[in-house]
Design a protein around this motif. Structure first.
Motif, PDB file in Angstrom:
ATOM      1  N   ASN A 221     -10.141  -4.814  -0.236  1.00 34.82           N
ATOM      2  CA  ASN A 221      -8.848  -4.883  -0.614  1.00 34.82           C
ATOM      3  C   ASN A 221      -8.303  -3.844  -1.272  1.00 34.82           C
ATOM      4  O   ASN A 221      -7.318  -3.231  -1.214  1.00 34.82           O
ATOM      5  CB  ASN A 221      -8.733  -6.437  -1.651  1.00 34.82           C
ATOM      6  N   PHE A 222      -9.338  -3.170  -1.984  1.00 36.02           N
ATOM      7  CA  PHE A 222      -8.918  -1.737  -2.894  1.00 36.02           C
ATOM      8  C   PHE A 222      -8.807  -0.861  -2.311  1.00 36.02           C
ATOM      9  O   PHE A 222      -8.033   0.032  -2.485  1.00 36.02           O
ATOM     10  CB  PHE A 222     -10.097  -1.629  -3.779  1.00 36.02           C
ATOM     11  N   PHE A 223      -9.622  -0.545  -0.856  1.00 36.53           N
ATOM     12  CA  PHE A 223      -9.464   0.400  -0.025  1.00 36.53           C
ATOM     13  C   PHE A 223      -8.261   0.056   1.177  1.00 36.53           C
ATOM     14  O   PHE A 223      -7.860   0.968   1.918  1.00 36.53           O
ATOM     15  CB  PHE A 223     -10.545   0.860   0.606  1.00 36.53           C
ATOM     16  N   LEU A 224      -7.619  -1.118   1.051  1.00 36.31           N
ATOM     17  CA  LEU A 224      -6.417  -1.138   1.737  1.00 36.31           C
ATOM     18  C   LEU A 224      -6.888  -1.246   3.237  1.00 36.31           C
ATOM     19  O   LEU A 224      -6.342  -0.845   4.027  1.00 36.31           O
ATOM     20  CB  LEU A 224      -5.262  -0.345   1.641  1.00 36.31           C
ATOM     21  N   THR A 225      -8.198  -1.919   3.575  1.00 37.19           N
ATOM     22  CA  THR A 225      -8.567  -1.914   5.009  1.00 37.19           C
ATOM     23  C   THR A 225      -7.870  -2.778   5.781  1.00 37.19           C
ATOM     24  O   THR A 225      -7.942  -2.487   7.182  1.00 37.19           O
ATOM     25  CB  THR A 225     -10.059  -2.492   4.845  1.00 37.19           C
ATOM     26  N   ALA A 231      -5.062   2.834   4.790  1.00 35.25           N
ATOM     27  CA  ALA A 231      -6.257   3.013   4.195  1.00 35.25           C
ATOM     28  C   ALA A 231      -6.613   4.555   4.365  1.00 35.25           C
ATOM     29  O   ALA A 231      -7.444   5.222   3.377  1.00 35.25           O
ATOM     30  CB  ALA A 231      -7.362   2.278   5.033  1.00 35.25           C
ATOM     31  N   VAL A 232      -6.229   5.202   5.275  1.00 34.86           N
ATOM     32  CA  VAL A 232      -6.644   6.747   5.833  1.00 34.86           C
ATOM     33  C   VAL A 232      -5.866   7.609   4.697  1.00 34.86           C
ATOM     34  O   VAL A 232      -6.462   8.531   4.177  1.00 34.86           O
ATOM     35  CB  VAL A 232      -5.997   7.319   7.204  1.00 34.86           C
ATOM     36  N   LEU A 233      -4.577   7.214   4.220  1.00 33.69           N
ATOM     37  CA  LEU A 233      -3.833   7.706   3.095  1.00 33.69           C
ATOM     38  C   LEU A 233      -4.264   7.388   1.980  1.00 33.69           C
ATOM     39  O   LEU A 233      -4.102   8.676   0.958  1.00 33.69           O
ATOM     40  CB  LEU A 233      -2.521   7.469   3.447  1.00 33.69           C
TER      41      LEU A 233
END
Length: 389
Positions: A221-225, A231-233
């Motif tokens: 969740n934290f890394f917006l997967t 997630a890349v940005l």
């Protein structure tokens, strides 16, 4: 108590898994440092030309992987006449382009991360050179130089002041196998460990705690997967910030990078995270003491910006070449130690380490360790241990 033991067991197992690689890396680093005299190339670093930056980077590659020692030595180079840009290029190379870091990255995360680090490091150095050419003002440099002349004694100052390289002629093999060469290698090896073992231990403990206590769902969740583009940005932006608050520097952050990669941070985010050992909170405070508050803020801002950009560029380059790892299979080992090739490698390299440690103590090493503990720094070429046989 069960949760605490689980975290400690994971940290211990991870330390056992990487022990031989750490010893090998520090031995190779000591060998390189034993045949390179830092004083001989200080004169090459007087400006921010490509040649000076290349020399600074080469010196960094041949130097310590310890972030604190790199920062202290960069200050010494700056005081001796190196340009501020060259001193910062040295710092980046010293902590991000060294052998032990590459070995550890390959062992825990894969060869792609080692390649990414050695691609991203030069990118960051070029970005710093461009930014400093545009933004850095002479008055700020002059103020920083005056502040740096005031002095700040400490263990890393003593470590950075030491030049244990072997003087004289002869072939590479002859210099390394000579009595002075073996002594120099043993002293550098032990002093490197003395300077950095706390960082490695803290990194392993933090890694064990995060692996044992933080659910994988939190990292996802934290890394917006859930959104690949976001997630890349997001990864390169937040990666350095995680490093800043984790207090883990140098190669001690590689095990934590493995946890973050398995948790979903982007490839570029891992690269930016590893770069950020030079802007953790304790080192930012050292910048303030060395160069003043304004220059410390300038370093923090420009370093963060270049880390983020380097993370994006590495992500883009590796994606275009099809080299980005597809599986998140970093080695965050289970809490066990087994009789396998790792154990046998550890035994062999522990024997080598023991030989070097014994020679260190037999050739006056204790006095140098006491100097690292805060006594006035001197040039090790004048120290009895540097020429002892």
């Amino acid at each position: 108590m069960g949760s605490l033991w689980h975290a400690l067991a994971l940290a211990g197992a991870m330390g056992w898994e990487i022990l031989w690689a750490l010893i090998l890396g520090f031995v190779l680093s000591a060998v390189v440092q034993a045949v390179v005299r830092r004083q001989a190339i200080t004169a090459l670093l007087g400006d921010d030309s490509p040649g000076a930056l290349a020399a600074a980077s080469g010196l960094g590659v041949a130097s310590s992987s310890c972030s604190y020692a790199a920062v202290a030595l960069a200050r010494s180079l700056f005081r001796k006449g190196a340009s501020f840009t060259a001193a910062m290029a040295f710092e980046i190379a010293s902590t991000n382009l060294v052998l032990e870091l590459g070995i550890l990255l390959a062992l825990l995360l894969g060869w792609q991360f080692t390649l990414a680090e050695f691609v991203g490091g030069p990118i960051m150095i070029v970005l710093i050179a461009v930014l400093y050419r545009i933004l850095l003002r002479r008055r700020l440099v002059a103020d920083a130089l005056r502040q740096s002349e005031k002095g700040l004694a400490g263990s890393m100052e003593g470590h950075a002041a030491m030049d244990m390289s072997v003087a004289g002629g002869g072939s590479f093999l002859r210099r390394l196998t000579s009595a002075k060469g073996r002594t120099a290698i043993s002293h550098i090896f032990v002093m490197e460990w003395a300077a950095i073992w706390r960082d490695i231990a803290i990194g392993l403990l933090i890694t064990g705690a995060l692996a044992a206590w933080v659910p994988m769902e939190f990292w996802k969740n934290f890394f917006l997967t859930g959104d690949p583009l976001l997630a890349v940005l997001w990864g390169p932006l937040v990666g350095p910030l995680v490093a800043v608050v984790s207090f883990v520097c140098s190669i001690g952050n590689v095990p934590l990078a493995a946890v973050l990669w398995n948790g979903g941070i982007s490839f570029g985010g891992v690269v930016a995270f590893i770069f950020a050992d030079l802007i953790i909170l304790p080192i930012l405070n050292i910048y303030r003491k060395y160069y003043g508050l304004r220059m410390a803020a300038f370093i923090a801002g420009t370093f963060y910006l270049t880390m983020v950009i380097a993370g994006y560029l590495v992500e883009l380059i590796f994606w275009a070449l099809g080299l980005t790892p597809r599986e998140r299979a970093a080695r965050v080992v289970e809490a066990q130690v087994a009789w396998n090739y790792t154990t046998w490698l550890n035994i062999c390299f522990l024997v080598l380490a023991a030989v070097l440690v014994i020679r260190f103590f037999r050739t006056g090493g204790m006095s140098m360790l006491r100097m690292m503990g805060g006594r006035p720094a001197v040039d090790a070429s004048e120290h009895p241990g540097a020429s002892s046989t």
